[in-house]
Design an enzyme around this catalytic site. Structure first.
Site, PDB file in Angstrom:
ATOM      1  N   HIS A 170      47.359  34.590  39.511  1.00  0.00           N
ATOM      2  CA  HIS A 170      46.964  34.765  38.104  1.00  0.00           C
ATOM      3  C   HIS A 170      48.137  34.650  37.147  1.00  0.00           C
ATOM      4  O   HIS A 170      47.950  34.514  35.944  1.00  0.00           O
ATOM      5  CB  HIS A 170      46.282  36.120  37.922  1.00  0.00           C
ATOM      6  CG  HIS A 170      44.930  36.188  38.560  1.00  0.00           C
ATOM      7  ND1 HIS A 170      43.761  36.147  37.833  1.00  0.00           N
ATOM      8  CD2 HIS A 170      44.550  36.250  39.856  1.00  0.00           C
ATOM      9  CE1 HIS A 170      42.725  36.210  38.662  1.00  0.00           C
ATOM     10  NE2 HIS A 170      43.189  36.270  39.900  1.00  0.00           N
ATOM     11  N   ASP A 175      53.021  33.623  29.897  1.00  0.00           N
ATOM     12  CA  ASP A 175      51.733  34.200  30.284  1.00  0.00           C
ATOM     13  C   ASP A 175      51.000  33.191  31.155  1.00  0.00           C
ATOM     14  O   ASP A 175      50.926  32.010  30.785  1.00  0.00           O
ATOM     15  CB  ASP A 175      50.902  34.486  29.018  1.00  0.00           C
ATOM     16  CG  ASP A 175      49.979  35.683  29.175  1.00  0.00           C
ATOM     17  OD1 ASP A 175      49.599  35.992  30.314  1.00  0.00           O
ATOM     18  OD2 ASP A 175      49.637  36.297  28.142  1.00  0.00           O
TER      19      ASP A 175
HETATM   20  C1  GDG Z   1      46.768  38.468  33.953  1.00  0.00           C
HETATM   21  C2  GDG Z   1      47.760  37.377  33.539  1.00  0.00           C
HETATM   22  C3  GDG Z   1      45.829  35.887  32.989  1.00  0.00           C
HETATM   23  C4  GDG Z   1      43.118  44.412  26.631  1.00  0.00           C
HETATM   24  N1  GDG Z   1      43.033  45.572  25.945  1.00  0.00           N
HETATM   25  C5  GDG Z   1      41.748  45.972  26.039  1.00  0.00           C
HETATM   26  C6  GDG Z   1      41.033  45.034  26.778  1.00  0.00           C
HETATM   27  N2  GDG Z   1      41.902  44.089  27.143  1.00  0.00           N
HETATM   28  C7  GDG Z   1      41.519  42.930  27.948  1.00  0.00           C
HETATM   29  C8  GDG Z   1      41.532  41.664  27.144  1.00  0.00           C
HETATM   30  C9  GDG Z   1      41.638  40.616  28.252  1.00  0.00           C
HETATM   31  C10 GDG Z   1      42.459  41.347  29.320  1.00  0.00           C
HETATM   32  O1  GDG Z   1      42.430  42.727  29.006  1.00  0.00           O
HETATM   33  C11 GDG Z   1      43.901  40.896  29.312  1.00  0.00           C
HETATM   34  O2  GDG Z   1      43.957  39.637  29.902  1.00  0.00           O
HETATM   35  P1  GDG Z   1      45.166  38.651  29.610  1.00  0.00           P
HETATM   36  O3  GDG Z   1      44.827  37.323  30.179  1.00  0.00           O
HETATM   37  O4  GDG Z   1      45.399  38.596  28.140  1.00  0.00           O
HETATM   38  O5  GDG Z   1      46.456  39.285  30.286  1.00  0.00           O
HETATM   39  P2  GDG Z   1      46.864  40.104  31.645  1.00  0.00           P
HETATM   40  O6  GDG Z   1      46.276  41.463  31.661  1.00  0.00           O
HETATM   41  O7  GDG Z   1      48.349  40.057  31.662  1.00  0.00           O
HETATM   42  O8  GDG Z   1      46.246  39.261  32.873  1.00  0.00           O
HETATM   43  C12 GDG Z   1      47.146  36.477  32.484  1.00  0.00           C
HETATM   44  C13 GDG Z   1      44.925  36.969  33.544  1.00  0.00           C
HETATM   45  O9  GDG Z   1      45.609  37.782  34.511  1.00  0.00           O
HETATM   46  C14 GDG Z   1      43.688  36.372  34.220  1.00  0.00           C
HETATM   47  O10 GDG Z   1      44.041  35.478  35.226  1.00  0.00           O
HETATM   48  O11 GDG Z   1      45.183  35.252  31.899  1.00  0.00           O
HETATM   49  O12 GDG Z   1      48.034  35.433  32.160  1.00  0.00           O
HETATM   50  O13 GDG Z   1      48.971  37.952  33.054  1.00  0.00           O
HETATM   51  O14 GDG Z   1      40.399  40.331  28.809  1.00  0.00           O
HETATM   52  O15 GDG Z   1      40.370  41.591  26.378  1.00  0.00           O
HETATM   53  N3  GDG Z   1      39.716  45.108  27.041  1.00  0.00           N
HETATM   54  C15 GDG Z   1      39.055  46.195  26.554  1.00  0.00           C
HETATM   55  N4  GDG Z   1      39.694  47.160  25.833  1.00  0.00           N
HETATM   56  C16 GDG Z   1      41.025  47.085  25.554  1.00  0.00           C
HETATM   57  O16 GDG Z   1      41.574  47.972  24.885  1.00  0.00           O
HETATM   58  N5  GDG Z   1      37.740  46.308  26.776  1.00  0.00           N
END
Ligand code: GDG
Length: 486
Positions: free
Chosen positions: A171, A382
């Site tokens: 990921h 990222d």
């Molecule tokens: C890893 C990789 C890759 C955040 N705060 C809240 C909340 N979130 C949710 C967001 C989003 C998720 O968390 C974060 O996903 P990201 O992709 O932005 O980043 P990582 O956590 O670092 O994820 C990344 C991912 O894996 C998938 O393969 O894209 O590059 O680092 O969905 O919305 N959700 C809620 N409340 C919050 O306060 N409900």
């Protein structure tokens, strides 16, 4: 609340997901007993239909130190909870995963630490996951292993069970060889991954980096996306290709269409005093996300009055890895900078930054996305960044603008975004101003293109494409291999 019951049935699963975490959190049930609540992550949304159809099992850690919860059913999903001791949480999870691999794989934004004890814990815990997978999988089953915490599982599993198909998806980014080569156990990691039949990465560049690591650290030859390894039973071919992950775009668009969510979005703007411009950042509080760079650019724009009167930035920074030192330091730095911007440019009744160190339900996130004129997604590195895709999916009004770092996987797909280099503060400031001043026609054109991409390439398609390739389909069009100069 999920309906949970313990399960003792012996395992014979034709589809097994192995991820560091279970898709549930431990909560206190109505009678005071511990219970499980499904955590609505993207991965579980994507894999739930496949899990249900195949009667699959999901192996993972509950997130707490202590004994293994064992096998149980939650909302009709068969889950197998593994245990980590207090020491393993420290050495495996907080240590090797979060303080060695995470910074190393994100281009050493923070200095990675290399400790032999942490590596030993990584090997031990990976073996536990592999063992559980070997016990759950039926003859000829498909096993899908997820992410950097479990890179040794494919080989360990294959050594026990050479009858199963093994897929692995990373990921986070896979770094360039000059960086990866710092890892004292680089050879073991590459060999661990090569136990799989198919290795999926977010971007082609990640797959290319991995293939180079195969050549350089293990001396293998690669051809296009294929690596050939010699094993006692003969030679075996492994594919390494890009499968960019996505979101449940339709589900999110439906939430954003709901009356209560739209009303809440209007309420948010009202509570802010109906500002002329609302900007939004949503990140786990992580040093890869570029929050400090973003705040610096925004603070300077506010100081120079380039965003009009009284702009507001809402920064949601959800708590993350608070026991790892680099994360505690980052939190302090972010909070100092927010305090400084608000102290210097705020007034009674007006704060330029609304900083929320909290987690919110999905509905509140959708309302925030709808309330934002400009979404700021500025990571230094990222793998993909799902927040960028979620913003786009929520904008049923085809309005709003996305400022997006070039160093995210999402930048390869979202051509309608204002792309930025977050290290270039002046460039980022100009892009934010341009995004804020886009005319309605151009905003719509950009947003439409991005929405089409996210709608058509959703998380269900991602899972189907990976699993299809794992079972022998040719690599689908959007992931077709184009060799890059290396
Ligand atoms: C890893 C990789 C890759 C955040 N705060 C809240 C909340 N979130 C949710 C967001 C989003 C998720 O968390 C974060 O996903 P990201 O992709 O932005 O980043 P990582 O956590 O670092 O994820 C990344 C991912 O894996 C998938 O393969 O894209 O590059 O680092 O969905 O919305 N959700 C809620 N409340 C919050 O306060 N409900």
């Amino acid at each position: 609340m999920s309906s949970t019951r313990e399960s003792t049935e012996s395992a014979d699963r034709s589809f097994v997901v192995v991820a560091s975490r279970l898709p549930v959190d431990r909560v206190e049930g109505p009678d005071g007993h511990p219970d499980w609540q499904t955590s609505p992550g993207g991965l579980v949304t994507a894999l739930e239909p496949v899990m249900r159809e195949a009667g699959g099992a999901w192996i993972g850690w509950s997130g707490d130190a202590g004994p293994a919860p064992g096998a149980f059913e939650a909302d009709g999903l068969h889950l197998v909870g593994l245990g980590l001791s207090e020491n393993e949480v420290r050495h495996f999870y907080e240590g090797f995963c979060n303080a060695t691999l995470w910074p190393l794989y994100h281009d050493v934004i923070a200095p990675p630490q290399f400790h032999r004890r942490w590596w030993e814990a990584y090997v031990t815990v990976n073996r536990r996951f592999a063992q559980a997978a070997a016990e759950q999988a039926a003859p000829g089953a498909t096993v899908w292993v997820h992410d950097y915490q479990l890179q040794l599982v494919p080989r360990m599993l294959r050594e026990q069970r050479d009858d199963v198909r093994i897929g692995f998806f990373n990921h986070i980014p896979f770094p360039g060889y000059e960086i990866f080569a710092q890892l004292p156990w680089r050879r073991q990691v590459v060999e661990g991954l090569l136990g799989a039949d198919l290795l999926g990465f977010q971007r082609r560049a990640d797959a290319t980096n991995f293939l180079r690591a195969c050549r350089r650290s293990v001396g293998l030859t690669t051809r296009g996306s294929t690596v050939r390894v010699r094993e006692p039973g003969g030679s075996r071919e492994i594919q390494a290709a890009a499968f960019p992950i996505s979101i449940d775009a339709k589900g999110l668009a439906e939430i954003a269409r709901r009356d209560d969510v739209r009303k809440r979005s209007a309420q948010i703007r009202e509570a802010l005093g109906e500002p002329g411009l609302v900007l939004l950042g949503v990140d786990r509080l992580d040093y890869t996300k570029g929050i400090l760079h973003r705040l610096r650019a925004y603070g300077e724009l506010v100081a120079a009055g380039r965003l009009g009167p009284r702009p507001v930035l809402i920064q949601v920074a959800s708590p993350s890895r608070e026991r790892v030192e680099a994360y505690r330091t980052l939190r302090d730095e972010v909070e100092v900078m927010v305090g400084r911007i608000n102290g210097e440019h705020g007034e009674v009744g007006y704060a330029p930054v609304h900083y929320l160190h909290q987690s919110y339900p999905r509905e509140e996130m959708a309302a925030l996305y709808l309330a934002a004129d400009v979404m700021l997604v500025t990571p230094l590195r990222d793998g993909m960044n799902l927040v960028a895709k979620e913003y786009v999916a929520c904008r049923n009004d085809e309005n709003g603008a996305l400022v997006l770092s070039e160093f995210t996987g999402a930048a390869d797909e979202l051509a309608g975004a204002f792309l930025v280099n977050p290290h270039d503060i002046e460039g980022m400031k100009d892009a934010i101003v341009r995004a804020a001043n886009t005319g309605p026609a151009e905003a719509r054109r950009r947003m439409r293109a991005m929405r089409k991409r996210v709608r058509e390439h959703d998380v269900a398609r991602w899972a189907a494409s990976f699993l299809g390739t794992l079972s022998g389909d040719p690599v689908a069009d959007q992931q077709a291999w184009e060799p890059e100069a290396s």
